[in-house]
Design a protein around this motif. Structure first.
Motif, PDB file in Angstrom:
ATOM      1  N   UNK A   1      35.995  49.615  -4.122  1.00 30.26           N
ATOM      2  CA  UNK A   1      37.116  49.664  -3.181  1.00 30.26           C
ATOM      3  C   UNK A   1      38.048  50.835  -3.457  1.00 30.26           C
ATOM      4  N   UNK A   2      37.967  51.399  -4.635  1.00 30.77           N
ATOM      5  CA  UNK A   2      38.785  52.564  -4.985  1.00 30.77           C
ATOM      6  C   UNK A   2      38.216  53.165  -6.260  1.00 30.77           C
TER       7      UNK A   2
ATOM      8  N   UNK B   1      38.479  57.979   1.839  1.00 31.84           N
ATOM      9  CA  UNK B   1      38.217  56.561   1.580  1.00 31.84           C
ATOM     10  C   UNK B   1      37.873  55.829   2.863  1.00 31.84           C
ATOM     11  N   UNK B   2      36.954  54.892   2.770  1.00 32.45           N
ATOM     12  CA  UNK B   2      36.719  54.001   3.906  1.00 32.45           C
ATOM     13  C   UNK B   2      37.984  53.190   4.150  1.00 32.45           C
ATOM     14  N   UNK B   3      38.305  52.945   5.395  1.00 34.75           N
ATOM     15  CA  UNK B   3      39.406  52.031   5.705  1.00 34.75           C
ATOM     16  C   UNK B   3      38.932  50.595   5.470  1.00 34.75           C
TER      17      UNK B   3
ATOM     18  N   UNK C   1      43.992  46.977  -7.172  1.00 33.51           N
ATOM     19  CA  UNK C   1      45.075  47.864  -6.716  1.00 33.51           C
ATOM     20  C   UNK C   1      44.897  48.253  -5.242  1.00 33.51           C
ATOM     21  N   UNK C   2      43.846  47.786  -4.612  1.00 34.22           N
ATOM     22  CA  UNK C   2      43.692  48.056  -3.172  1.00 34.22           C
ATOM     23  C   UNK C   2      44.504  47.016  -2.388  1.00 34.22           C
TER      24      UNK C   2
ATOM     25  N   UNK D   1      33.509  53.932  -2.583  1.00 34.45           N
ATOM     26  CA  UNK D   1      34.751  53.818  -1.816  1.00 34.45           C
ATOM     27  C   UNK D   1      34.825  54.862  -0.708  1.00 34.45           C
ATOM     28  N   UNK D   2      34.030  55.939  -0.816  1.00 33.90           N
ATOM     29  CA  UNK D   2      33.988  56.931   0.256  1.00 33.90           C
ATOM     30  C   UNK D   2      32.726  56.800   1.111  1.00 33.90           C
TER      31      UNK D   2
END
Ligand SMILES: C[S@@+](CC[C@H](N)C(=O)[O-])C[C@H]1O[C@@H](n2cnc3c(N)ncnc32)[C@H](O)[C@@H]1O
Ligand code: SF4
Length: 338
Positions: free
Chosen positions: A27-28, A52-54, A83-84, A275-276
């Motif tokens: 996610x990050x 980053x993907x939404x 942290x997301x 995450x990307x």
């Protein structure tokens, strides 16, 4: 069977007969710790926001994996997934998919005490919390942050919220915490957590891994056997990365993920999304497939599914860490999603 025929079929198969059902989603790439075996003190050049993907894009891609590709397990990781900000919403949307996948999280535990009830309500099934030492000073040296207390509180909060079984991931480093194996197991048994040791892998950004000094599964097991009776777990291992043992005749267990000295690539059922928005068919893959570009160019779900199948078809038989030609992937573990 030809590649084109296979990639048009339903599941995420590869040419060695494996089928991926377990999706790890990063996610990050960012983190609030700096574990020495993972990233340098100054951090890393993080992905920029637009890369980053939404939250919606993540849910869309997980939906493609679950509804079209046969994925049954979704694990969120990072970097540090807590942290997301959108995490509870992402979990809720994934829990609403049909068929509903099992949903888990790998986290360093910071903030989990506060977030666990909301994540549980959103549909999270269970967590793995990373904890390498029971000593606060060692923790501060190993992670470069004085947050030991937050991790212990996170473990307790996860158990209280019913995110069970709560598992602990521990990496042992020679001369740092390799004397703590029995103590970590005593701690886990006392609290009802399931402990898993992970052999250190060549996935750190600093390229500091050394095969000749890493702590091996044999050493971990020998240290545990000095204090506990370990009996091979009669339960079927399946595609699980951990080999498990019953402790003092059970029912408690302890596991070792011996990716380096006892590789389990032949039974691997994992696929990864960064995450990307890149699909990786292995932690150690040296190439990736860009689903984000396709998605943002307007690809429909079947097109995304077809690209994902093609990416998995090219999965190698094994990671080849012991091969003289082995190359560490360009992305470190924190950017792939461990
Ligand atoms: C990359 S972290 C990401 C999730 C979260 N930040 C955490 O620490 O649990 C996932 C797991 O990978 C482990 N890990 C990180 N670098 C590693 C390495 N070089 N070898 C083996 N395990 C590693 C961590 O200890 C953690 O249990
Ligand atoms: S292992 Fe997890 S907690 Fe530690 S620096 Fe890496 S991503 Fe952060």
């Amino acid at each position: 069977m030809t590649a084109s025929r296979t990639t048009a079929d339903g599941v995420l198969a590869d040419r060695y007969g494996r089928v991926a059902r377990d999706l790890r989603v990063s996610l990050t790439d960012k983190c609030n710790l700096r574990c020495t075996y993972c990233m340098p003190a100054e951090g890393l050049p993080w992905l920029a926001g637009p890369q980053l993907l939404t939250d919606d894009e993540i849910v869309r891609l997980v939906g493609v994996a679950v509804r079209r590709l046969g994925v049954t397990e979704v694990r969120f990781t990072g970097g540090e997934p807590l942290i997301r900000p959108g995490l509870p919403g992402i979990v809720a949307a994934v829990a609403a998919l049909s068929p509903r996948p099992r949903i888990s999280l790998t986290t360093n535990g910071i903030g989990l005490a506060r977030l666990a009830p909301a994540l549980r309500s959103a549909g999270l099934d269970r967590v793995n919390v990373s904890l390498d030492t029971l000593d606060r000073d060692r923790f501060a040296a190993l992670t470069r942050r004085d947050r030991h207390h937050d991790v212990l509180a996170g473990l307790a909060g996860a158990a209280d919220a019913g995110l069970t079984p709560v598992k602990i991931n521990a990496v042992l480093m020679r001369g740092v915490n390799d004397d703590e194996a029995p103590e970590l197991l005593r701690f886990a048994l006392a609290h009802g957590y399931e402990l898993r040791f992970i052999e250190q892998m060549p996935l750190d950004a600093q390229h500091g891994w050394d095969r000749s000094t890493m702590v091996t599964a044999d050493e971990i097991l020998a240290a545990l056997r000095a204090e506990f009776a370990l009996r091979p777990d009669p339960a079927e291992r399946g595609a699980a990365p951990a080999e498990t043992w019953l402790v003092d005749d059970g029912p408690a267990r302890v596991g070792v993920i011996a990716s380096v000295t006892r590789p389990f690539c032949g039974d691997c059922d994992r696929t990864r999304l960064t995450a990307d928005g890149q699909v990786r068919n292995c932690l150690f893959a040296t190439d990736e497939s860009d689903l984000r570009a396709a998605l943002r160019a307007g690809a429909d779900d079947e097109d995304l599914a077809r690209r994902w199948r093609a990416a998995m078809w090219g999965k190698r038989a094994g990671h080849g860490i012991d091969d003289p030609t082995f190359l560490q992937p360009v992305r470190p573990m924190s950017a792939i999603g461990g």
